[in-house]
Design an enzyme around this catalytic site. Sequence first.
Site, mmCIF file in Angstrom:
data_model
loop_
_atom_site.group_PDB
_atom_site.id
_atom_site.type_symbol
_atom_site.label_atom_id
_atom_site.label_comp_id
_atom_site.label_asym_id
_atom_site.label_seq_id
_atom_site.Cartn_x
_atom_site.Cartn_y
_atom_site.Cartn_z
ATOM 1 N N SER A 110 0.788 -1.229 -0.071
ATOM 2 C CA SER A 110 0.223 0.034 0.308
ATOM 3 C C SER A 110 0.911 1.247 0.157
ATOM 4 O O SER A 110 1.570 1.258 -0.824
ATOM 5 C CB SER A 110 -0.978 -0.080 1.285
ATOM 6 N N ASP A 151 -9.482 -3.022 -6.701
ATOM 7 C CA ASP A 151 -8.979 -2.559 -5.655
ATOM 8 C C ASP A 151 -9.693 -0.784 -5.656
ATOM 9 O O ASP A 151 -9.135 -0.152 -6.346
ATOM 10 C CB ASP A 151 -7.655 -2.361 -5.585
ATOM 11 N N HIS A 153 -7.981 -5.069 -0.940
ATOM 12 C CA HIS A 153 -6.799 -4.078 -1.107
ATOM 13 C C HIS A 153 -5.398 -4.979 -0.816
ATOM 14 O O HIS A 153 -4.397 -5.022 -1.767
ATOM 15 C CB HIS A 153 -6.825 -2.987 0.052
#
EC number: 3.4.21.-
Length: 638
Positions: free
Chosen positions: A470, A556, A601
Site C-alpha cells: 500500500s 481495488d 486491498h
Amino acid sequence: MDAFEKVRTKLETQPQEEYEIINAEVKHGGFVYYQEGCCLVRSKDEEADNDNYEVLFNLEELKLDQPFIDCIRVAPDEKYVAAKIRTEDSEASTCIVVKLSDQPVMEASFPNVSSLEWVKDEEDEDVLFYTFQRNLRCHDVYRATFGDNKRNERFYTEKDPSCFVFLYLTKDRRFLTINIMNKTTSEVWLIDGQSPWDPPVLIQKRIFGVLYYVEHRDDELYILTNVGEPTEFKLMRTAADSPAIMNWDLFFTMKRNTKVIDMDMFKDHCVLFLKHSNLLYVNVIGLADDSVRSLKLPPWACGFIMDTNSDPKNCPFQLCSPIRPPKYYTYKFAEGKLFEETGHEDPITKTSRVLRLEAKSKDEKSVPMTIFHKTDSEDLQKKPLLVHVYGAYGMDLKMNFRPERRVLVDDGWILAYCHVRGGGELGLQWHADGCLTKKLNGLADLEACIKTLHGQGFSQPSLTALTAFSAGGVLVGALCNSNPELLRAVTLEAPFLDVLNTMMDTTLPLTIEELDEWGNPSSDRQHKNYIKRYCPYQNIKPQHYPAIHITAYENDERVPLKGIVNYTEKLKEAITKHAKDAGEGYQAPNVVLDIQPGGNHVIEDSHKKITAQIKFLYEELGLDSTSVFENLKKYLKF
C-alpha cells in the site's frame, strides 16, 4: 473460556506446524458463537468441544462467493445476534440479524455496514446501531429494532467528506460513542446506553489538530487526547455530565517518544498498552489511588493482540513478532503480577536473535530498526536481507506473525524492519515529521537504514530485497528511483505509486480524506512541486533498476489498478531504453505485474501470493529454494 483452554491444551500436545485456529469466536452468557465452515453457530460453552451446537444461519443463503464472518455482536439479552459478513472480493460487508428463538431465523439484512453495536433501551428492547459505508466513506449512522416493533432510521449524517464515522461501545456498556474523525481531528458524541432514542450529546466540538477517544467509568469520562503541550497523547478525566474540553483534568502523561497503542478500562484500573524506544510496555493505573505500575514486556515482543474481555479481575492480551506466533499473557490485578501462558516454549527463541538498532538519517535523526536472524548464522554479510518499510498515516509498520517470515529466517535470511518517519512508532510527532512537505524525511530514513545495515555487516546490496504494501510503496518506489544500487529485488503489494495524479483526482474515494497526509496538489503549488520530487511514477528514468514484483488487485478501491499499470509500463519503457544505451551484455531486470481478481486491498494470507513472492526473491538473488518451500508447506495449506 474453559472450553477454549481445553482446546488449547489438546493442541499443545501436537507439533505447532500441524494445527491452525481459523474460527473467530465470541463468548456471551453461557454460549460461544463462531463460524464453522459456512455457518454461524452457537453452542453451550461447557459443551463447545462436543457436537452439541445449533446452526443459526447458513452463509451460503446469501449467495456470496466464499463468505466469512468479519465480526459478531450479541444483543444484551441474547434475543438477537448480528454478524458482519464479507468476501475476499470486496471490502463491503453485509450485516445479518438472526433472531435467537427455538427455530433461529434471519430477521434482517443490511448491505454496506462498517461498524455495529447493540444497546438495550428502557423498555428492554434491543436496539442495533450501525454505520453505512459507500465508496469506502462512512458518514451515516442508523438505529434499528426488530420483532413486533420493527424500526430503522438514519439519525446522523456527517457532512465533512474528509471524515469517517465509526461506533464504539464503552467497556461498561454505559455509552455508545459516535466517533467522527479524519487524519488529524476528531469529535465524539455520546448515546446514553439506557436511553438510546434520546439525541446524542456532544463531548467536544472538533478543533483542528485535536484527536480524542473516550472511555467511561463511575460517571466519569476518561479521554485519551493530544490536546495541549506536548502534542502527544495523554490521559484526561472529567465528569460525564460536563464533558467539554474546559473541564478536562490531566490524569496521566506519557514519556516522550511513546506510542499509545491501546487502552482498556476495568472497574478499578486503567491499562495502557505502549511502545517506547521500540520496546513494548503495559502501564497499569490504579483508579482508586492513582498508582502506576509500568511493566516492560519481553524483548522479543513486537506487537500486541487485544482480547475482548469482560472479567474485571484480569487483563488478558497476546504478544507476537513477525517470526513468533502469538503468546498469551494475563495481568492479574489482585496479585499485581503478569502471568505468561505455560506450555511448549517456541524453539525460535533459541535459534534466532532479535536486535534493535538505530540509523542516523541525513538530519542526524535516530531511526529505529528491528532485526531478526538465526543465532548460528556465520558471516552475515553473505546472507540475504529482506527490508520492510511503511512510513505513512502515523501507522506502525506491521509486525504481526507471518509464517513465511519465520520460514525465511530459518533458511538463513536477515529480516529488518525500518521504523521511518511518517509512521507512528515514536508518537504523533514522528508521523508529522514524515508527511506533507516532510515526506522526503521518510525516504532519507529508509536510505540511512539500508546503508547502516550494510555498514554493520548485515548482507550487501546484491543480496538485499525491499518489501512494502500500500502506502509503503511510495518510499520503496522513490528509493528505486534515487538509489537503486542499494537493492537487488523489490516486492510490492497493492502499492501506491502515482501520488500526484491520484491526489489530483477528487472523484476517487480516499483523495479528500488523505489531503492531510500527502497535500493538495490541485490548489497548492508548493504541495504539487513537492510531490513531484518524490512521486515514484513522476521520477522514473532510464537507469538500472532492481528486479520488481508487484501484486495488484483488479477492483481495488483504495489503490486504483490504473496507477499501478501506468507505473509498470513507464518503468519497463525506461528499462528498455537504458538496456539499449548500455549495449550488448547488459542484463535488464525483471519486472512482474501479477494482477489478482477481486476487490480486496491486501490479502495477507494468500498462499498463491506468498509462494509467488518467495519464488521471485529466491530466483532474483540466485538462492536455492528447495528447503524453503518444503518448510512453507508445514504452515500453509497448498
